[in-house]
Each structure stands twice: as structure tokens, then as C-alpha cells.
Design a protein around this motif. Structure first.
Motif, PDB file in Angstrom:
ATOM      1  N   ILE A 123       5.202  -5.569 -12.291  1.00 62.23           N
ATOM      2  CA  ILE A 123       4.494  -4.619 -11.415  1.00 62.23           C
ATOM      3  C   ILE A 123       3.108  -4.144 -12.126  1.00 62.23           C
ATOM      4  CG2 ILE A 123       4.550  -2.193 -10.288  1.00 62.23           C
ATOM      5  CD1 ILE A 123       7.680  -2.602 -10.555  1.00 62.23           C
ATOM      6  N   SER A 124       2.056  -4.167 -11.354  1.00 58.00           N
ATOM      7  CA  SER A 124       0.795  -3.721 -11.527  1.00 58.00           C
ATOM      8  C   SER A 124       0.255  -2.801 -10.600  1.00 58.00           C
ATOM      9  CB  SER A 124      -0.312  -4.772 -11.801  1.00 58.00           C
ATOM     10  OG  SER A 124      -0.543  -5.586 -10.440  1.00 58.00           O
ATOM     11  N   THR A 125      -0.590  -1.988 -10.707  1.00 58.13           N
ATOM     12  CA  THR A 125      -1.352  -0.839  -9.890  1.00 58.13           C
ATOM     13  C   THR A 125      -2.760  -1.078  -9.901  1.00 58.13           C
ATOM     14  OG1 THR A 125      -1.523   0.851 -11.307  1.00 58.13           O
ATOM     15  CG2 THR A 125       0.530   0.552 -10.387  1.00 58.13           C
ATOM     16  N   VAL A 162      -1.014  -0.775  -4.412  1.00 59.17           N
ATOM     17  CA  VAL A 162      -2.202  -0.144  -4.328  1.00 59.17           C
ATOM     18  C   VAL A 162      -2.300   1.233  -3.395  1.00 59.17           C
ATOM     19  CG1 VAL A 162      -2.962  -2.665  -4.380  1.00 59.17           C
ATOM     20  CG2 VAL A 162      -2.560  -1.713  -2.068  1.00 59.17           C
ATOM     21  N   HIS A 163      -3.343   1.833  -3.710  1.00 60.98           N
ATOM     22  CA  HIS A 163      -3.846   2.989  -3.046  1.00 60.98           C
ATOM     23  C   HIS A 163      -4.789   3.086  -2.559  1.00 60.98           C
ATOM     24  CE1 HIS A 163      -3.703   7.408  -1.886  1.00 60.98           C
ATOM     25  NE2 HIS A 163      -4.884   7.330  -2.689  1.00 60.98           N
ATOM     26  N   LEU A 204      -8.180  -2.792   2.262  1.00 66.33           N
ATOM     27  CA  LEU A 204      -6.733  -3.490   2.233  1.00 66.33           C
ATOM     28  C   LEU A 204      -6.894  -5.090   2.495  1.00 66.33           C
ATOM     29  CD1 LEU A 204      -4.845  -0.500   3.697  1.00 66.33           C
ATOM     30  CD2 LEU A 204      -4.497  -1.348   1.322  1.00 66.33           C
ATOM     31  N   ALA A 205      -7.742  -5.231   3.551  1.00 64.93           N
ATOM     32  CA  ALA A 205      -7.669  -6.625   4.087  1.00 64.93           C
ATOM     33  C   ALA A 205      -8.473  -7.293   2.962  1.00 64.93           C
ATOM     34  CB  ALA A 205      -8.596  -6.718   5.383  1.00 64.93           C
ATOM     35  N   GLY A 210       0.806  -1.267  -0.115  1.00 69.44           N
ATOM     36  CA  GLY A 210      -0.027  -0.089  -0.002  1.00 69.44           C
ATOM     37  C   GLY A 210       0.739   1.401   0.050  1.00 69.44           C
ATOM     38  N   VAL A 211       0.539   2.225  -0.934  1.00 74.33           N
ATOM     39  CA  VAL A 211       1.404   3.349  -0.971  1.00 74.33           C
ATOM     40  C   VAL A 211       0.402   4.551  -0.846  1.00 74.33           C
ATOM     41  CG1 VAL A 211       3.342   2.657  -2.333  1.00 74.33           C
ATOM     42  CG2 VAL A 211       1.344   3.624  -3.361  1.00 74.33           C
TER      43      VAL A 211
END
Length: 289
Positions: free
Chosen positions: A79-81, A36-37, A92-93, A8-9
């Protein structure tokens, strides 16, 4: 294919440190990295009341900035976003369910070594059974080359089955070709009527028994991972405090948390809580029965 690593960013230094750590971990695992954001991570002090379009552009920039840096450092890493919506800890969970590992950043306490475990991180790691790693913000490490791995420390409870914790610890040590130090703290129950401080012979006798129990628990894993350099340590005293002291200089600390399914919800337990708040190294928390 190996399960991907998710990080997470939110544009903060601690989340960027977490992203760098996650990229190196994904490379070790030969697994993809997903950045992920979560939309609501950032506080109002970081993002004023912008309109939705501005917030969307800011979120895209956060993901793009982290992705560009990591692709430059790890050109062969897949890498993927993804942008997540909804309550951050819940999102997030849910995202963690398909991952092999979830990595989050935690703010250091300045001159006091340790973490500030925010409500999102705390709620997330108690809401998922996926291993969660909390990473401190690095100091002056943005352009520094990764250093060789040295040691992983794992807290072991000899009175509970913790195969999932030990499996993770041995696998990580094997990947890194580094030493694994397994530690266990013990105290005599008050009802025993003995005080190791007053009777050192009792302390030596109990410590010998505890050390043997620890060795017996670790033996199957020692045989399964003969390449791992294993060190064992037992000590008398507060398990949380002694484990924190044992982690000085470690590259990674691994602790377990019991899965408690009750109307009262879940919590970390005193040992995991102490390690999370007072250890400089990245900390992995693993849920286990």
C-alpha cells in the motif's frame, strides 16, 4: 508486475467502502494498492475554512486512517499513498492513467437503492479510459468479513464490438470463481410494423435470433475462459431498466461507454447512466471504441 489499483478517499463512509473494495480487488489481482486524496474533494460542510496547515494535517489523517485499517485487514498487501493537487476530477483522471483500475465512492440514496454520482466522479470517469468502479457506502459492514463472490453481471450490446468490456468481465469472473451473467435488451424498431405485445410469435422469433447473436459474440470468450460459469439472458424492453433489475444480488456490474471524441465532450449514455444511479452493487464503467 500487475498495474496497481488506485482508490480515492476523502474520509466519508462511501470512500472508506471504496477503499475496502479496492484492497480486496488489489489482493485478487496480486497488485499494489495506491490510496490517493484529492485536495478539493471535501465540501465546506465537512471542512470549514481551515488554514492550509490544518487542511494538510486533515488530509494526512484521512490517508493514514484508511491505510492503517487496510494494512490491518490485508497485511501482505503493498500500500502506498499520494496527495493530489489541482482540480479533483483532472487530478484523479491523470492519476488513473498509470493504474489498472480506479475506484471511487458514491453516496447511496437512502431508502431508494442507487447512487448519487457527484460531479467529481462523473467528470473523472468520462475523462479517463482506465476502468472506473463506483462503490456504494456499506451499511454495518465496517468490521464484517468479506462474503464469497456469487455473480457478476455484464451488459452486452450485440450490435457493437465490446471486446474490452467482455475481456474485463470474464477476467473478473475468473478471478472470483463466480458466475458471469451476460444480458442484452432489445426492442423492435417502430418502422418494423410489428408489436411483440400483439404478436407473441414475432417476439419469440426475434428473441431467438437475438439470443443466437449474443451466444455467437460470447463464444470466443467462453472458449478462452472455460472455467467461468456463464449464463446468458436476452429480454425485450428498456435496456437500462431491465439491466438494473437483472443486477439484484450481483457482486459487480459491468457496463461500457462509447468513446466519443468531439468538441461537445463525452457522456455516459442512457444505459450506463441508469445503472449508475439505480444499482446497489459496485459498478464498473469501461470506455471502448
Amino acid at each position: 508486475m500487475n498495474h496497481h489499483v488506485t482508490v480515492g478517499v476523502d474520509g466519508t463512509p462511501q470512500s472508506l467502502s471504496a477503499a475496502r473494495w479496492a484492497a480486496r480487488e488489489a489482493t485478487l489481482r496480486q497488485a499494489p494498492l495506491r490510496i490517493v486524496h484529492a485536495e478539493d474533494w471535501s465540501s465546506a460542510t465537512l471542512i470549514p475554512q481551515f488554514d492550509p496547515g490544518t487542511r494538510d494535517r486533515w488530509a494526512d489523517e484521512v490517508l493514514a486512517s484508511a491505510t492503517d485499517e487496510l494494512r490491518h485487514a490485508y497485511p501482505r498487501l503493498e500500500i502506498s499513498t499520494r496527495r493530489l493537487s489541482g482540480r479533483p476530477s483532472t487530478a484523479l483522471a491523470a492519476e488513473a492513467e498509470g493504474a489498472g483500475l480506479l475506484v471511487l465512492g458514491s453516496r447511496g440514496l437512502g431508502s431508494v437503492v442507487g447512487f448519487v454520482v457527484g460531479s467529481v466522479s462523473l467528470s473523472t470517469l468520462t475523462a479517463t479510459e482506465t476502468p472506473v468502479v463506483l462503490v456504494r457506502a456499506e451499511e454495518d459492514r465496517e468490521n464484517a468479513a468479506p462474503t464469497p463472490y456469487r455473480e457478476i453481471v455484464v451488459g452486452v450490446d450485440i450490435h457493437q464490438a465490446c471486446d474490452r468490456v467482455l475481456a474485463f468481465a470474464f477476467e473478473e469472473a475468473s478471478r472470483r470463481d463466480c458466475t458471469l451473467r451476460a444480458v442484452h435488451g432489445w426492442k423492435l424498431p417502430p418502422a418494423s410494423g410489428y408489436s411483440p405485445v400483439l404478436d407473441p410469435s414475432v417476439a419469440r422469433e426475434v428473441d431467438h435470433t437475438v439470443a443466437q447473436m449474443l451466444d455467437d459474440m460470447l463464444m470466443p470468450w467462453r472458449l478462452k475462459f472455460p472455467d467461468v460459469r456463464l449464463e446468458e439472458k436476452t429480454f425485450i424492453g428498456s435496456a437500462g431498466r431491465e439491466l438494473v433489475q437483472a443486477t439484484t444480488g450481483a457482486d459487480l456490474v459491468i457496463v461500457g461507454r462509447r468513446i466519443r471524441r468531439s468538441p461537445m465532450g463525452t457522456h455516459l449514455g442512457p444505459i450506463a447512466h441508469a445503472v449508475l444511479h439505480h444499482t446497489a452493487a459496485p459498478v464498473t464503467v469501461l470506455a471502448h471504441d
